[in-house]
Design a protein around this motif. Structure first.
Motif, PDB file in Angstrom:
ATOM      1  N   SER A  58      57.156 -28.151 -60.512  1.00  0.00           N
ATOM      2  CA  SER A  58      57.153 -26.727 -61.036  1.00  0.00           C
ATOM      3  C   SER A  58      56.852 -26.014 -59.526  1.00  0.00           C
ATOM      4  CB  SER A  58      56.673 -26.311 -61.891  1.00  0.00           C
ATOM      5  OG  SER A  58      55.123 -27.025 -62.185  1.00  0.00           O
ATOM      6  N   ALA A  59      55.436 -26.818 -59.043  1.00  0.00           N
ATOM      7  CA  ALA A  59      54.964 -26.258 -57.976  1.00  0.00           C
ATOM      8  C   ALA A  59      55.470 -25.984 -56.735  1.00  0.00           C
ATOM      9  CB  ALA A  59      53.687 -26.903 -57.624  1.00  0.00           C
ATOM     10  N   ASP A  60      56.443 -27.194 -56.400  1.00  0.00           N
ATOM     11  CA  ASP A  60      57.383 -26.970 -55.289  1.00  0.00           C
ATOM     12  C   ASP A  60      58.270 -25.974 -55.617  1.00  0.00           C
ATOM     13  OD1 ASP A  60      56.195 -29.096 -53.988  1.00  0.00           O
ATOM     14  OD2 ASP A  60      57.394 -30.626 -54.864  1.00  0.00           O
ATOM     15  N   VAL A  61      58.930 -25.765 -56.701  1.00  0.00           N
ATOM     16  CA  VAL A  61      59.842 -24.701 -57.009  1.00  0.00           C
ATOM     17  C   VAL A  61      59.377 -23.313 -57.042  1.00  0.00           C
ATOM     18  CG1 VAL A  61      61.564 -23.598 -58.903  1.00  0.00           C
ATOM     19  CG2 VAL A  61      61.023 -26.180 -58.580  1.00  0.00           C
ATOM     20  N   ALA A  62      57.991 -23.145 -57.377  1.00  0.00           N
ATOM     21  CA  ALA A  62      57.330 -21.883 -57.418  1.00  0.00           C
ATOM     22  C   ALA A  62      57.103 -21.541 -55.810  1.00  0.00           C
ATOM     23  CB  ALA A  62      55.725 -22.002 -58.084  1.00  0.00           C
ATOM     24  N   ALA A  63      57.002 -22.618 -54.980  1.00  0.00           N
ATOM     25  CA  ALA A  63      56.643 -22.140 -53.523  1.00  0.00           C
ATOM     26  C   ALA A  63      57.668 -21.670 -52.955  1.00  0.00           C
ATOM     27  CB  ALA A  63      56.050 -23.432 -52.726  1.00  0.00           C
ATOM     28  N   GLU A  64      59.029 -22.076 -53.519  1.00  0.00           N
ATOM     29  CA  GLU A  64      60.361 -21.611 -52.791  1.00  0.00           C
ATOM     30  C   GLU A  64      60.382 -20.369 -53.270  1.00  0.00           C
ATOM     31  OE1 GLU A  64      63.317 -24.339 -53.712  1.00  0.00           O
ATOM     32  OE2 GLU A  64      62.704 -25.913 -52.473  1.00  0.00           O
ATOM     33  N   LEU A  65      60.281 -20.161 -54.537  1.00  0.00           N
ATOM     34  CA  LEU A  65      60.617 -18.791 -55.109  1.00  0.00           C
ATOM     35  C   LEU A  65      59.385 -17.814 -54.611  1.00  0.00           C
ATOM     36  CD1 LEU A  65      61.280 -19.826 -58.838  1.00  0.00           C
ATOM     37  CD2 LEU A  65      62.873 -19.062 -57.136  1.00  0.00           C
ATOM     38  N   VAL A  66      58.440 -18.056 -54.194  1.00  0.00           N
ATOM     39  CA  VAL A  66      57.436 -17.029 -53.634  1.00  0.00           C
ATOM     40  C   VAL A  66      57.963 -16.520 -52.420  1.00  0.00           C
ATOM     41  CG1 VAL A  66      55.233 -16.869 -52.214  1.00  0.00           C
ATOM     42  CG2 VAL A  66      55.444 -17.860 -54.724  1.00  0.00           C
ATOM     43  N   GLY A  67      58.745 -17.321 -51.727  1.00  0.00           N
ATOM     44  CA  GLY A  67      59.432 -17.113 -50.277  1.00  0.00           C
ATOM     45  C   GLY A  67      60.616 -15.833 -50.545  1.00  0.00           C
ATOM     46  N   ALA A  68      61.180 -16.160 -51.815  1.00  0.00           N
ATOM     47  CA  ALA A  68      62.224 -15.354 -52.193  1.00  0.00           C
ATOM     48  C   ALA A  68      61.731 -13.819 -52.481  1.00  0.00           C
ATOM     49  CB  ALA A  68      63.096 -15.978 -53.321  1.00  0.00           C
ATOM     50  N   ARG A  69      60.417 -14.018 -53.332  1.00  0.00           N
ATOM     51  CA  ARG A  69      59.750 -12.840 -53.841  1.00  0.00           C
ATOM     52  C   ARG A  69      59.499 -12.104 -52.673  1.00  0.00           C
ATOM     53  NH1 ARG A  69      54.473 -13.764 -57.043  1.00  0.00           N
ATOM     54  NH2 ARG A  69      53.545 -14.160 -54.780  1.00  0.00           N
ATOM     55  N   GLU A  70      58.857 -12.655 -51.425  1.00  0.00           N
ATOM     56  CA  GLU A  70      58.362 -11.872 -50.526  1.00  0.00           C
ATOM     57  C   GLU A  70      59.637 -11.005 -49.716  1.00  0.00           C
ATOM     58  OE1 GLU A  70      56.304 -14.776 -48.235  1.00  0.00           O
ATOM     59  OE2 GLU A  70      54.503 -14.750 -49.488  1.00  0.00           O
ATOM     60  N   ARG A  71      60.632 -11.898 -49.498  1.00  0.00           N
ATOM     61  CA  ARG A  71      61.895 -11.057 -49.025  1.00  0.00           C
ATOM     62  C   ARG A  71      62.279  -9.854 -49.727  1.00  0.00           C
ATOM     63  NH1 ARG A  71      63.068 -16.769 -47.992  1.00  0.00           N
ATOM     64  NH2 ARG A  71      64.665 -16.613 -50.140  1.00  0.00           N
ATOM     65  N   ALA A  72      62.261 -10.172 -51.170  1.00  0.00           N
ATOM     66  CA  ALA A  72      62.718  -9.196 -52.017  1.00  0.00           C
ATOM     67  C   ALA A  72      61.351  -7.760 -51.865  1.00  0.00           C
ATOM     68  CB  ALA A  72      62.853  -9.448 -53.639  1.00  0.00           C
ATOM     69  N   GLU A  73      60.327  -8.075 -51.734  1.00  0.00           N
ATOM     70  CA  GLU A  73      59.403  -7.228 -51.501  1.00  0.00           C
ATOM     71  C   GLU A  73      59.535  -6.323 -50.029  1.00  0.00           C
ATOM     72  OE1 GLU A  73      55.502  -9.147 -52.177  1.00  0.00           O
ATOM     73  OE2 GLU A  73      55.899  -9.221 -54.343  1.00  0.00           O
ATOM     74  N   THR A  74      59.933  -7.198 -49.431  1.00  0.00           N
ATOM     75  CA  THR A  74      60.181  -6.523 -47.879  1.00  0.00           C
ATOM     76  C   THR A  74      61.171  -5.577 -47.965  1.00  0.00           C
ATOM     77  OG1 THR A  74      59.553  -8.553 -46.605  1.00  0.00           O
ATOM     78  CG2 THR A  74      60.819  -7.085 -45.561  1.00  0.00           C
ATOM     79  N   LEU A  75      62.229  -5.775 -48.918  1.00  0.00           N
ATOM     80  CA  LEU A  75      63.486  -4.757 -49.081  1.00  0.00           C
ATOM     81  C   LEU A  75      62.897  -3.770 -49.624  1.00  0.00           C
ATOM     82  CD1 LEU A  75      66.374  -7.004 -50.184  1.00  0.00           C
ATOM     83  CD2 LEU A  75      66.311  -6.044 -48.033  1.00  0.00           C
ATOM     84  N   ARG A  76      61.991  -3.608 -50.307  1.00  0.00           N
ATOM     85  CA  ARG A  76      61.413  -2.396 -51.080  1.00  0.00           C
ATOM     86  C   ARG A  76      60.496  -1.458 -50.129  1.00  0.00           C
ATOM     87  NH1 ARG A  76      58.102  -3.366 -56.064  1.00  0.00           N
ATOM     88  NH2 ARG A  76      58.422  -1.210 -56.563  1.00  0.00           N
ATOM     89  N   SER A  77      60.061  -2.123 -49.173  1.00  0.00           N
ATOM     90  CA  SER A  77      59.212  -1.425 -48.154  1.00  0.00           C
ATOM     91  C   SER A  77      59.987  -0.405 -47.387  1.00  0.00           C
ATOM     92  CB  SER A  77      58.348  -2.393 -47.249  1.00  0.00           C
ATOM     93  OG  SER A  77      59.271  -3.063 -46.280  1.00  0.00           O
ATOM     94  N   ARG A  78      59.189   0.758 -47.038  1.00  0.00           N
ATOM     95  CA  ARG A  78      59.614   1.779 -46.345  1.00  0.00           C
ATOM     96  C   ARG A  78      60.246   1.485 -44.772  1.00  0.00           C
ATOM     97  NH1 ARG A  78      58.972   6.690 -48.478  1.00  0.00           N
ATOM     98  NH2 ARG A  78      59.145   7.710 -46.089  1.00  0.00           N
ATOM     99  N   SER A  79      59.711   0.069 -44.377  1.00  0.00           N
ATOM    100  CA  SER A  79      59.669  -0.141 -42.950  1.00  0.00           C
ATOM    101  C   SER A  79      60.847  -1.400 -42.921  1.00  0.00           C
ATOM    102  CB  SER A  79      58.495  -1.045 -42.354  1.00  0.00           C
ATOM    103  OG  SER A  79      57.840  -1.990 -43.160  1.00  0.00           O
TER     104      SER A  79
END
Length: 611
Positions: free
Chosen positions: A317-338
């Motif tokens: 689960s730790a490895d899977v979570a690490a991969e998903l954190v990257g996906a979350r960061e990419r999604a959060e980047t899409l939300r930013s005004r920049s």
């Protein structure tokens, strides 16, 4: 006799698929995804396939609609024209309603009232509604016809005033929301320049054009006319599907039930052409719906898979979570005004605004130059009504072309922005050109005067009298015995010359006044249309920004839930086994939905390739 058509098996299959996807999204509390899926389902259940029937005055548009549906739904008269659009749609029982505009100067929105089915002709025809004194916007008629049951809506439009009229420009401004345009021209003569220009504009505004050559039963030379028409359209680079039709023969076939006579009418191929329009609309809807379902599955499955890994294989689960954190960061980047898509959207609409504004100014300058040349070649006091009609028509056409350019550029921009989200959804930007304001703008003509009214009468008299006196005095000084009538004739000649000079000065004065009035009118037109254009561009930009922002929020929420699921502490005992069984069943269900959505996409691709 009726042409049978109903909802296809693919549509029913797609509705079942999206309903299952709604249940899956609702089970995991994703109200945002449920709302999106229900909106996608509306593409199949509520959206109408609108076909506009357009053409010049008395070309057989209403007769064509009646013959197509084998019913007298649109009024037909040799001397009375259609005054307002008539929208014909499916209804199990005959019904009709009228939409009214508020009185001039009143503040309010249009409203709709039911009317008696037998009163349709009195509302839509010029005879019962001369000059549109009822202030009707449109009339909607519902009839029970299988051809309409699958969502087809046929719109019979007015043809009064020619294709260059503002009324027809108002009709054309609605074409971006149409799925197809049926252009009607009878076989009495080949297409005019105005008709070809209208078709060229319609081709920019609407994806599908059907050309209907009507009244072939009345004109034996219709094949030659059709050949000439297609040559004109090919020269203008306008692609159309052409059909030669006889509404009278179709009606006779409907009464007798004779299939051979029906084939002679030319309507069976035309009905199949409309069927292809319906198929195209269905194909686009299926593609969009399949893309929505796959997008939703792509957001839900990682959450389920991460939760299943955390429960069944906690050490991973730790490895899977690490991969998903990257996906979350990419999604959060899409939300930013920049985010890059935000910058692309902003820069794209800035370029569109500049290009559209420049295009409008070039067009108005061209029209102004043509208008001033026309004024120099005539007398505004004699031909002003025709000139003003021409001017308003030219501006209406140029406005339509300008807005068609904007719509095309905005659609291309939407596709580029969608690539940042890996979305296959199509967003069509629909706009209505503000040609209606041309009827509200007035041209100040009080200074034009009348060609019969010549000013400077005293100057003409003085020149005539001076000529008479000068001739008389010269003859006396020269001691010549010339009769007085000759002196009078000389004075009249000089007076006639003065009269001609004065008429030329008056005409030039009227021309100068006309040019001044036209320039003021053009300035007001550019100001009003430019303001509407900028407002439309800003509105489209906001709508597109909000739509993709919603997608960014969905992706961020899905990624956050997947990370939380991957970090879930393993539970013990029977709860874990039950949870795993439920997750396995749900994953299997989503796998089935993915397969169904892929089938929908594959069917839309096959349908497109087979055309």
């Amino acid at each position: 006799m009726a042409d049978q058509r109903g909802p296809s098996a693919a549509v029913r299959y797609a509705r079942e698929t999206v309903d299952l996807a709604v249940e899956g999204a609702a089970a995991y509390g994703r109200d945002d995804l449920v709302a999106r899926l229900r909106g996608a389902r509306d593409l199949l259940s509520e959206s109408a396939v609108t076909v506009y029937v357009v053409g010049e005055y008395k070309q057989g548009k209403s007769s064509l609609v009646n013959a197509l549906l084998t019913t007298s739904v649109c009024p037909v008269d040799d001397d009375i024209a259609t005054a307002v659009p008539t929208m014909v749609r499916f209804s199990e029982v005959p019904r009709a309603s009228a939409t009214y505009e508020p009185d001039s100067g009143d503040v309010g929105s249009p409203w709709t009232e039911p009317i008696e089915f037998d009163e349709v002709a009195a509302h839509v025809a010029e005879g019962g509604n001369a000059g549109n004194r009822r202030r009707l916007r449109s009339v909607s008629v519902g009839v029970d016809r299988a051809l309409l049951e699958s969502g087809l809506v046929v719109v019979d439009t007015p043809g009064v005033g020619g294709l260059g009229s503002v009324q027809n420009a108002l009709t054309a401004s609605a074409l971006p929301s149409a799925h197809a345009v049926v252009f009607v021209s009878d076989a009495s003569q080949e297409l005019t320049e105005a008709e070809v220009r209208f078709l060229r504009t319609a081709a920019e505004l609407c994806p599908t054009l059907l050309f209907a050559l009507t009244k072939i039963d009345l004109y034996p030379h219709w094949r030659r006319i059709l050949e000439l028409d297609l040559g004109h359209l090919a020269g203008a680079r306008v692609a159309v599907d052409a059909f030669a039709l006889s509404s009278e023969v179709r009606n006779a076939a409907a009464l007798s039930g004779d299939a051979e006579v029906n084939e002679e009418s030319g309507f069976p191929p035309f009905v199949r052409g409309l069927g292809e329009v319906l198929d195209d609309a269905e194909r686009v809807a299926l593609r969009a719906l399949g893309a929505h379902v796959q997008s939703v599955i792509g957001q839900l499955v990682p959450v389920l898979a991460a939760r299943m890994t955390a429960l069944s294989r906690p050490e991973e689960s730790a490895d899977v979570a690490a991969e998903l954190v990257g996906a979350r960061e990419r999604a959060e980047t899409l939300r930013s005004r920049s985010a890059r898509w935000q910058q692309l959207l902003f820069d794209g609409f800035s370029d569109i605004s500049s290009d559209v504004d420049f295009d409008l100014r070039v067009r108005t300058r061209t029209v102004l130059a043509e208008a001033e040349q026309a004024i120099d070649e005539g007398d505004p006091a004699k031909n002003w009504p025709d000139f003003e009609k021409w001017l308003r028509s030219r501006l209406a056409t140029e406005t339509l072309d300008n807005y068609a350019r904007f719509a095309k550029a905005a659609d291309e921009l939407a596709e580029r922005v969608a690539e940042h989200f890996e979305l296959a959804e199509a967003q069509i930007v629909q706009v209505r050109a503000p040609v209606g304001m041309l009827e509200e703008l007035s041209i100040q003509t009080s200074a034009l005067g009348s060609p019969k009214k010549v000013t400077g009468k005293m100057a003409i008299f003085q020149k005539s009298y001076s000529g008479f006196m000068m001739f008389t005095m010269l003859t006396q000084l020269a001691m010549l015995a010339i009769p007085s009538p000759i002196g009078i004739a000389a004075g009249l000649l000089m007076g006639r010359s003065a009269f001609a000079d004065e008429r030329r000065r008056a005409t030039e004065k009227r021309r100068a006044a006309a040019k001044t009035a036209v320039r003021k009118f053009m300035d007001e037109f550019t100001l009003q249309v430019g303001k509407d254009s900028r407002d439309t561009i800003r509105r489209a930009q906001r709508e597109m920004r909000d739509r993709y922002a919603e997608r960014a929020d969905e992706l961020q929420r899905s990624a956050a839930e997947a990370v939380a699921a991957a970090q879930l502490a393993a539970r013990t005992g029977e709860d874990v086994a039950d949870e795993l069984r439920r997750l396995e069943n749900d994953l299997q269900m989503f796998a089935t939905l993915r397969a169904r959505s892929e089938q929908l996409l594959a069917r839309s691709t096959r349908s497109e390739a087979s055309r």
